[in-house]
Motif scaffolding. Structure first.
Motif, PDB file in Angstrom:
ATOM      1  N   GLU A 172       0.814  -1.239  -0.072  1.00 26.57           N
ATOM      2  CA  GLU A 172      -0.118   0.063  -0.066  1.00 26.57           C
ATOM      3  C   GLU A 172       0.825   1.081  -0.047  1.00 26.57           C
ATOM      4  O   GLU A 172       0.455   2.098  -0.792  1.00 26.57           O
ATOM      5  CB  GLU A 172      -0.910   0.277   1.151  1.00 26.57           C
ATOM      6  CG  GLU A 172      -2.162  -1.096   1.137  1.00 26.57           C
ATOM      7  CD  GLU A 172      -2.986  -0.739  -0.337  1.00 26.57           C
ATOM      8  OE1 GLU A 172      -3.309   0.343  -0.608  1.00 26.57           O
ATOM      9  OE2 GLU A 172      -3.278  -1.740  -0.750  1.00 26.57           O
ATOM     10  N   TYR A 173       1.720   1.259   0.646  1.00 25.58           N
ATOM     11  CA  TYR A 173       3.048   2.414   0.662  1.00 25.58           C
ATOM     12  C   TYR A 173       3.427   2.607  -0.692  1.00 25.58           C
ATOM     13  O   TYR A 173       3.301   3.873  -1.091  1.00 25.58           O
ATOM     14  CB  TYR A 173       3.864   2.182   1.858  1.00 25.58           C
ATOM     15  CG  TYR A 173       5.073   3.232   1.679  1.00 25.58           C
ATOM     16  CD1 TYR A 173       5.047   4.488   2.424  1.00 25.58           C
ATOM     17  CD2 TYR A 173       6.213   2.801   0.784  1.00 25.58           C
ATOM     18  CE1 TYR A 173       6.100   5.329   2.330  1.00 25.58           C
ATOM     19  CE2 TYR A 173       7.009   3.985   0.808  1.00 25.58           C
ATOM     20  CZ  TYR A 173       6.923   5.265   1.547  1.00 25.58           C
ATOM     21  OH  TYR A 173       7.991   5.929   1.553  1.00 25.58           O
ATOM     22  N   THR A 174       3.888   1.726  -1.178  1.00 20.28           N
ATOM     23  CA  THR A 174       4.392   1.455  -2.600  1.00 20.28           C
ATOM     24  C   THR A 174       3.491   2.092  -3.424  1.00 20.28           C
ATOM     25  O   THR A 174       3.905   3.070  -4.386  1.00 20.28           O
ATOM     26  CB  THR A 174       5.218   0.448  -2.891  1.00 20.28           C
ATOM     27  OG1 THR A 174       5.957   0.004  -1.809  1.00 20.28           O
ATOM     28  CG2 THR A 174       5.901   0.687  -4.228  1.00 20.28           C
ATOM     29  N   LYS A 175       2.195   1.576  -3.492  1.00 20.62           N
ATOM     30  CA  LYS A 175       0.852   1.900  -4.343  1.00 20.62           C
ATOM     31  C   LYS A 175       0.686   3.665  -4.318  1.00 20.62           C
ATOM     32  O   LYS A 175       0.704   4.271  -5.104  1.00 20.62           O
ATOM     33  CB  LYS A 175       0.013   1.402  -3.933  1.00 20.62           C
ATOM     34  CG  LYS A 175      -1.154   0.898  -5.042  1.00 20.62           C
ATOM     35  CD  LYS A 175      -2.342   0.443  -4.544  1.00 20.62           C
ATOM     36  CE  LYS A 175      -2.488  -1.109  -4.180  1.00 20.62           C
ATOM     37  NZ  LYS A 175      -3.669  -1.605  -4.185  1.00 20.62           N
ATOM     38  N   ASN A 176       1.035   4.103  -3.045  1.00 22.82           N
ATOM     39  CA  ASN A 176       0.476   5.326  -2.929  1.00 22.82           C
ATOM     40  C   ASN A 176       1.704   6.361  -3.487  1.00 22.82           C
ATOM     41  O   ASN A 176       1.419   7.303  -3.922  1.00 22.82           O
ATOM     42  CB  ASN A 176       0.387   5.739  -1.476  1.00 22.82           C
ATOM     43  CG  ASN A 176      -0.805   4.998  -1.191  1.00 22.82           C
ATOM     44  OD1 ASN A 176      -1.863   4.920  -1.668  1.00 22.82           O
ATOM     45  ND2 ASN A 176      -1.208   4.728   0.472  1.00 22.82           N
ATOM     46  N   ILE A 177       2.812   5.991  -3.140  1.00 19.95           N
ATOM     47  CA  ILE A 177       4.015   7.113  -3.476  1.00 19.95           C
ATOM     48  C   ILE A 177       4.282   6.800  -5.169  1.00 19.95           C
ATOM     49  O   ILE A 177       4.800   7.673  -5.667  1.00 19.95           O
ATOM     50  CB  ILE A 177       5.293   6.635  -2.799  1.00 19.95           C
ATOM     51  CG1 ILE A 177       5.971   5.352  -3.077  1.00 19.95           C
ATOM     52  CG2 ILE A 177       5.287   6.872  -1.249  1.00 19.95           C
ATOM     53  CD1 ILE A 177       7.269   5.462  -2.622  1.00 19.95           C
ATOM     54  N   PHE A 178       4.178   5.617  -5.677  1.00 19.85           N
ATOM     55  CA  PHE A 178       4.518   5.549  -7.321  1.00 19.85           C
ATOM     56  C   PHE A 178       3.796   6.820  -8.078  1.00 19.85           C
ATOM     57  O   PHE A 178       4.339   7.138  -9.231  1.00 19.85           O
ATOM     58  CB  PHE A 178       4.039   4.167  -7.648  1.00 19.85           C
ATOM     59  CG  PHE A 178       5.543   3.310  -7.345  1.00 19.85           C
ATOM     60  CD1 PHE A 178       6.483   3.703  -6.746  1.00 19.85           C
ATOM     61  CD2 PHE A 178       5.393   1.867  -7.882  1.00 19.85           C
ATOM     62  CE1 PHE A 178       7.715   2.720  -6.413  1.00 19.85           C
ATOM     63  CE2 PHE A 178       6.404   1.047  -7.754  1.00 19.85           C
ATOM     64  CZ  PHE A 178       7.526   1.433  -6.964  1.00 19.85           C
ATOM     65  N   GLY A 179       2.480   7.100  -7.819  1.00 18.69           N
ATOM     66  CA  GLY A 179       1.732   8.367  -8.355  1.00 18.69           C
ATOM     67  C   GLY A 179       2.625   9.462  -8.415  1.00 18.69           C
ATOM     68  O   GLY A 179       2.544  10.118  -9.367  1.00 18.69           O
ATOM     69  N   ARG A 180       3.430   9.457  -7.306  1.00 18.94           N
ATOM     70  CA  ARG A 180       4.267  10.940  -7.181  1.00 18.94           C
ATOM     71  C   ARG A 180       5.249  10.951  -8.303  1.00 18.94           C
ATOM     72  O   ARG A 180       5.835  12.189  -8.593  1.00 18.94           O
ATOM     73  CB  ARG A 180       4.777  11.063  -5.862  1.00 18.94           C
ATOM     74  CG  ARG A 180       3.881  11.031  -4.528  1.00 18.94           C
ATOM     75  CD  ARG A 180       4.653  11.100  -3.577  1.00 18.94           C
ATOM     76  NE  ARG A 180       3.996  11.066  -2.277  1.00 18.94           N
ATOM     77  CZ  ARG A 180       4.266  10.964  -1.229  1.00 18.94           C
ATOM     78  NH1 ARG A 180       5.740  11.029  -0.874  1.00 18.94           N
ATOM     79  NH2 ARG A 180       3.205  11.060   0.102  1.00 18.94           N
TER      80      ARG A 180
END
Length: 178
Positions: A125-133
């Motif tokens: 979930e953490y990775t999913k959230n930051i990859f959009g950045r």
């Protein structure tokens, strides 16, 4: 046919996420898959002082170029204490300094597993959230719980979980085709 780059965010020689990645990559049909090991591209711990005094490490640029040359990514995210490993976070830190949008235009399948029942879902979930950045689009994800109970001899043994994986892989393969 799309070019898909696959790698695990682990630096362990016995990584269960690497094992899961190896299994899943073999199941993706209709695309050209290139699997790399990030441990082949060692990087120092990110430091603004190091960047200022020495510039970007060549391996950071190599990894960025591997990503840039691909159409899509399959990434296995490991978990240490509820977050991505320091090894993987360090790679993300360097890549984001070399090019803030190092994932621009990339469609991504994220996978994770752990010995526990949550299957590294916090790290996923953490990775999913930051990859959009960084310009990436996570179009599919899958977390395999209780690795030792559900994976044996290079394959998923739980039929229900295996059907879920097949569904995710099929959706991903079709999505990146369009």
């Amino acid at each position: 046919m799309q070019k898909v780059l696959a790698f695990a965010g682990s630096n362990s020689s016995t990584s269960i996420n690497q094992q899961l990645l190896d299994h899943l990559v073999g199941r993706i049909q209709g695309h050209k898959i290139k699997e790399v090991k990030l441990t082949d591209y060692p990087l120092p711990i990110y430091s603004a002082d190091l960047e200022k005094n020495e510039g970007f490490p060549i391996n950071a640029t190599i990894i960025k170029n591997l990503i840039a040359e691909s159409d899509a990514l399959v990434i296995a995210v490991n978990e240490h204490n509820g977050a991505p490993s320091a090894f993987f976070k360090n790679i993300i830190d360097w890549l984001s300094r070399v090019n803030r949008n190092f994932l621009e235009g990339k469609q991504i399948l994220l996978i994770s597993t752990s010995p526990g029942k949550r299957g590294a879902s916090s790290s996923l979930e953490y990775t999913k959230n930051i990859f959009g950045r960084f310009g990436g689009e996570v179009i599919e994800s899958f977390s395999l719980p209780s690795f030792k109970d559900n994976f044996e001899e290079g394959k998923v043994t739980n039929e229900v979980l295996d059907m879920g994986i097949e569904d995710v892989l099929t959706t991903f393969a079709h999505q990146i085709q369009s």
